[in-house]
Design a protein around this motif. Structure first.
Motif, mmCIF file in Angstrom:
data_model
loop_
_atom_site.group_PDB
_atom_site.id
_atom_site.type_symbol
_atom_site.label_atom_id
_atom_site.label_comp_id
_atom_site.label_asym_id
_atom_site.label_seq_id
_atom_site.Cartn_x
_atom_site.Cartn_y
_atom_site.Cartn_z
ATOM 1 N N ARG A 161 60.648 -4.321 2.693
ATOM 2 C CA ARG A 161 61.600 -3.411 2.196
ATOM 3 C C ARG A 161 60.701 -1.959 2.629
ATOM 4 O O ARG A 161 59.795 -1.448 2.590
ATOM 5 C CB ARG A 161 61.665 -3.254 0.604
ATOM 6 N N PRO A 162 61.805 -0.749 2.784
ATOM 7 C CA PRO A 162 61.416 0.488 3.121
ATOM 8 C C PRO A 162 60.549 1.033 1.875
ATOM 9 O O PRO A 162 60.557 0.678 0.793
ATOM 10 C CB PRO A 162 62.631 1.362 2.999
ATOM 11 N N GLY A 163 59.431 1.709 2.288
ATOM 12 C CA GLY A 163 58.591 2.202 1.257
ATOM 13 C C GLY A 163 57.539 1.303 0.967
ATOM 14 O O GLY A 163 56.421 1.719 0.307
ATOM 15 N N LEU A 164 57.341 0.205 1.677
ATOM 16 C CA LEU A 164 56.434 -0.894 1.452
ATOM 17 C C LEU A 164 54.934 -0.155 1.786
ATOM 18 O O LEU A 164 54.890 0.141 2.796
ATOM 19 C CB LEU A 164 56.612 -2.403 1.929
ATOM 20 N N ARG A 165 53.940 -0.130 0.894
ATOM 21 C CA ARG A 165 52.544 0.296 1.336
ATOM 22 C C ARG A 165 51.730 -0.733 2.216
ATOM 23 O O ARG A 165 51.300 -1.779 1.179
ATOM 24 C CB ARG A 165 51.982 1.126 0.082
ATOM 25 N N LEU A 166 51.036 -0.520 3.124
ATOM 26 C CA LEU A 166 50.371 -1.492 3.919
ATOM 27 C C LEU A 166 48.894 -0.980 4.152
ATOM 28 O O LEU A 166 48.848 0.153 4.900
ATOM 29 C CB LEU A 166 50.890 -1.952 5.298
ATOM 30 N N LEU A 167 47.938 -1.718 3.770
ATOM 31 C CA LEU A 167 46.401 -1.445 4.179
ATOM 32 C C LEU A 167 46.057 -2.279 5.139
ATOM 33 O O LEU A 167 46.182 -3.534 5.113
ATOM 34 C CB LEU A 167 45.537 -1.387 2.934
ATOM 35 N N MET A 168 45.410 -1.729 6.330
ATOM 36 C CA MET A 168 45.138 -2.682 7.303
ATOM 37 C C MET A 168 43.537 -2.335 7.488
ATOM 38 O O MET A 168 43.289 -1.138 7.410
ATOM 39 C CB MET A 168 45.513 -2.887 8.602
ATOM 40 N N VAL A 169 42.701 -3.272 7.213
ATOM 41 C CA VAL A 169 41.110 -3.016 7.337
ATOM 42 C C VAL A 169 40.385 -4.111 8.013
ATOM 43 O O VAL A 169 40.733 -5.056 7.930
ATOM 44 C CB VAL A 169 40.898 -2.841 5.673
ATOM 45 N N SER A 170 39.295 -3.759 8.462
ATOM 46 C CA SER A 170 38.287 -4.730 9.206
ATOM 47 C C SER A 170 37.260 -5.194 7.832
ATOM 48 O O SER A 170 37.229 -4.932 6.942
ATOM 49 C CB SER A 170 37.668 -4.050 10.108
ATOM 50 N N THR A 171 36.842 -6.232 8.368
ATOM 51 C CA THR A 171 35.872 -6.991 7.492
ATOM 52 C C THR A 171 34.390 -6.295 7.210
ATOM 53 O O THR A 171 33.888 -6.570 6.236
ATOM 54 C CB THR A 171 35.319 -8.304 8.239
ATOM 55 N N THR A 172 34.213 -5.136 7.799
ATOM 56 C CA THR A 172 33.067 -4.041 7.569
ATOM 57 C C THR A 172 33.622 -2.719 6.932
ATOM 58 O O THR A 172 32.795 -2.247 6.529
ATOM 59 C CB THR A 172 32.201 -3.688 8.566
ATOM 60 N N GLY A 173 34.903 -2.633 6.807
ATOM 61 C CA GLY A 173 35.411 -1.551 6.425
ATOM 62 C C GLY A 173 35.236 -0.362 7.302
ATOM 63 O O GLY A 173 35.672 1.008 7.068
ATOM 64 N N GLU A 174 34.649 -0.349 8.649
ATOM 65 C CA GLU A 174 34.415 0.494 9.492
ATOM 66 C C GLU A 174 36.006 0.993 10.184
ATOM 67 O O GLU A 174 36.170 2.107 10.310
ATOM 68 C CB GLU A 174 33.512 0.024 10.665
ATOM 69 N N ASP A 175 36.925 -0.073 10.087
ATOM 70 C CA ASP A 175 37.962 0.322 10.685
ATOM 71 C C ASP A 175 39.149 0.263 9.588
ATOM 72 O O ASP A 175 38.856 -0.855 8.856
ATOM 73 C CB ASP A 175 38.538 -0.553 11.849
ATOM 74 N N SER A 176 40.090 1.331 9.222
ATOM 75 C CA SER A 176 41.280 1.103 8.419
ATOM 76 C C SER A 176 42.255 1.891 8.862
ATOM 77 O O SER A 176 42.057 2.977 9.308
ATOM 78 C CB SER A 176 40.386 1.499 7.018
ATOM 79 N N ALA A 177 43.544 1.540 8.257
ATOM 80 C CA ALA A 177 44.591 2.465 8.542
ATOM 81 C C ALA A 177 45.658 2.093 7.347
ATOM 82 O O ALA A 177 45.691 1.148 6.841
ATOM 83 C CB ALA A 177 45.196 2.099 9.802
ATOM 84 N N TRP A 178 46.282 3.293 6.839
ATOM 85 C CA TRP A 178 47.334 3.200 5.896
ATOM 86 C C TRP A 178 48.753 3.494 6.708
ATOM 87 O O TRP A 178 48.929 4.465 7.223
ATOM 88 C CB TRP A 178 47.011 4.150 5.031
ATOM 89 N N PHE A 179 49.800 2.473 6.210
ATOM 90 C CA PHE A 179 51.045 2.561 6.601
ATOM 91 C C PHE A 179 52.170 2.732 5.522
ATOM 92 O O PHE A 179 51.706 1.837 4.564
ATOM 93 C CB PHE A 179 51.274 1.548 7.698
#
Ligand code: SF4
Length: 507
Positions: free
Chosen positions: A329-347
């Protein structure tokens, strides 16, 4: 013709007869099969022995491991300038290690130091030697998510094959390095390079390794690995699924979907059992790869040095699409993150269900930082494995199998440089020791090629007698201390005192 003693036993000479053509000012070393003839002022082929004014001399000195809490200077001062006054020492303040103890070859000669001491009122004996090992190797654990190379790939050092890639364990890649196959089974150069690499690893020096079809990694005991020139900092908190399991409640209410990217098990919060327990709404996300169980995906990308040990640098590359019929659905909040937390992004999903980058909310950022906080520092662990169940035992006893049995029944404690070892079950005396717990520069080599490393066998004096020990060669610790031919090394504070580990030693 073999000379015999009056009791019918063959005479064991301290030295065999030197070749007649050897120059008179040379000394012959018989500590290994190379049998170097050493000129005055020179060293033998292994740099461990030299000709010092016509005397064969070990370049290192016997290392005594000082018991933690013992002030040896104070202890010696109490005995006056003359050193030991001849009295027996109640509790040994030092442990005689094999480091610098020299080697006896051939194997039937008694070990170079067989030293009796008292421990908590019990007469003990420690038999020490610098063993020459062809059957030995290193198991190296490298804490990293980055792809080092395919399992079974050949590991090279200075162009020569010196080992192979073993299994991946939880957050760590294992390498098997050295071993008799590389020392003796390949070319002369392969054996020499493998031996040099093994000695350096044992002495905690950095070693550069190239993995076929993979990375170049610099490994040193107890230090972070350097993978393709980048020093590894964090060891993953867990696989993608475990990371979801740990942090799910902390994300709940702040994100609609969380994907923890991992080369092995990528986790998807809304589908995962952790999300189900929180009654999370489906999001219709579809990932590449193979679904294993709900919320756990295998092979979402190829292995590499990107996010979570995959080859991706754009996390959306593993997202196949969004299904509006199943919750997208529009507006859905997505976190993508690596297993060490060194890489992360918010969409945030736009009207066309396309993820658009957005600023990560502070509550979500905090949890990402907490992943990093829960990662342990990445290290290389270097464990030495050696087979001491062969001829080396003859230097301890004339009936070697009794030594093997006594070790298995815990009557004999085996140490390497005073460090505790793990004795493998089954036949033989196969020991494994963390080189970080051994004294510095414990390892040497000989050009046969083989590794030289310290080993000690400690037991009750009575037990030593019973297993056929070389009783005529036993000297007391007090005599050894009086000789002054030793140096001291600090025991690692983490090591148990070697004399304490014996079953019933203080009974
Ligand atoms: S290589 Fe070293 S141990 Fe072997 S004989 Fe020569 S000096 Fe002695």
């Amino acid at each position: 013709m073999v000379a015999l003693r009056s009791d019918g036993q063959p005479v064991v000479l301290e030295h065999s007869r030197a070749p007649e053509k050897m120059a008179a000012d040379k000394v012959r070393c018989e500590a290994c099969p190379v049998l170097c003839q050493i000129s005055p002022g020179k060293l033998g082929a292994c740099d461990r022995y030299g000709n010092v004014e016509g005397v064969l001399t070990r370049t290192d000195t016997l290392a005594l491991v000082v018991r933690p809490g013992t002030d040896l200077v104070e202890w010696q001062a109490a005995r006056g300038d003359a050193g030991w006054d001849g009295s027996l020492i109640d509790d040994a303040p030092v442990f005689v290690s094999g480091v610098g103890s020299t080697t006896t070859y051939p194997d039937y000669k008694p070990a170079p130091f067989i030293v009796a001491s008292k421990h908590e009122g019990v007469d003990m004996v420690t038999v020490v030697t610098e063993g020459i090992f062809s059957y030995c190797s290193f198991k190296v654990k490298i804490d990293t998510d980055r792809y080092l190379g395919p399992e079974q790939a050949t590991v090279r050092h200075r162009g020569e094959a010196v080992g192979h890639v073993s299994t991946i364990e939880y957050g760590s890649q294992f390498l098997a390095l050295g071993g008799v196959h590389h020392l003796t089974g390949g070319s002369k150069k392969e054996g020499r390079v493998a031996c040099e690499m093994m000695m350096a690893l044992g002495n905690r020096e950095p070693v550069e390794l190239q993995i076929e079809g993979g990375a170049t990694v610099v490994v040193a005991a107890d230090r972070p690995p350097i993978v393709d020139g980048v020093e590894e900092r964090r060891m993953r908190v867990g696989c993608g699924s475990a990371t979801i399991g740990i942090f799910a409640p902390q994300w709940f209410g702040h994100a609609d979907e969380v994907v923890v990217v991992d080369d092995h098990v990528t986790g998807v919060l809304s589908e995962h059992q952790a999300g189900k327990f929180l009654d999370m709404t489906p999001t219709g996300i579809r990932l590449h790869g193979r679904k294993s169980t709900p919320g756990r995906y295998f092979q979402v990308a190829s292995p590499g040095s990107g996010w979570g040990g995959t080859d991706i640098t754009d996390p959306l590359a593993i997202v196949e699409g969004w299904d509006a019929k199943h919750g997208a659905r529009p507006g859905l909040r997505l976190l993508m993150v690596s297993t060490t937390g060194e890489d992360s992004a918010w969409f945030v999903l736009d009207e066309q269900l396309v993820p658009q980058p957005a600023e990560m909310p502070a509550e979500v950022r905090r949890v990402v930082e907490r992943i990093g906080e829960n990662c342990e520092p990445s290290l290389c662990s270097v464990l030495y494995v050696a087979g001491a169940g062969g001829s080396l035992r003859a230097g301890v006893t004339d009936n070697p199998v009794r030594l093997t049995r006594s070790i298995k029944s815990l009557l004999v404690n085996v140490t390497c440089g005073g460090a505790p070892v793990y004795v493998w079950p089954g036949g033989g005396i196969t020991v494994m020791v963390d080189v970080a717990k051994m004294p510095a520069a414990s390892f040497g080599s000989v050009p046969t090629p083989a590794i030289v490393s310290p080993i000690e066998f400690t037991m009750r004096l009575d037990d030593y007698r019973a297993l056929g020990g070389h009783m005529g060669r036993v000297q007391r610790l007090e005599q050894l201390l009086a000789s002054g031919a030793w140096r001291t090394v600090e025991a690692s504070a983490a090591n148990p005192w070697p004399l304490d580990r014996l079953r019933g030693a203080a009974e």
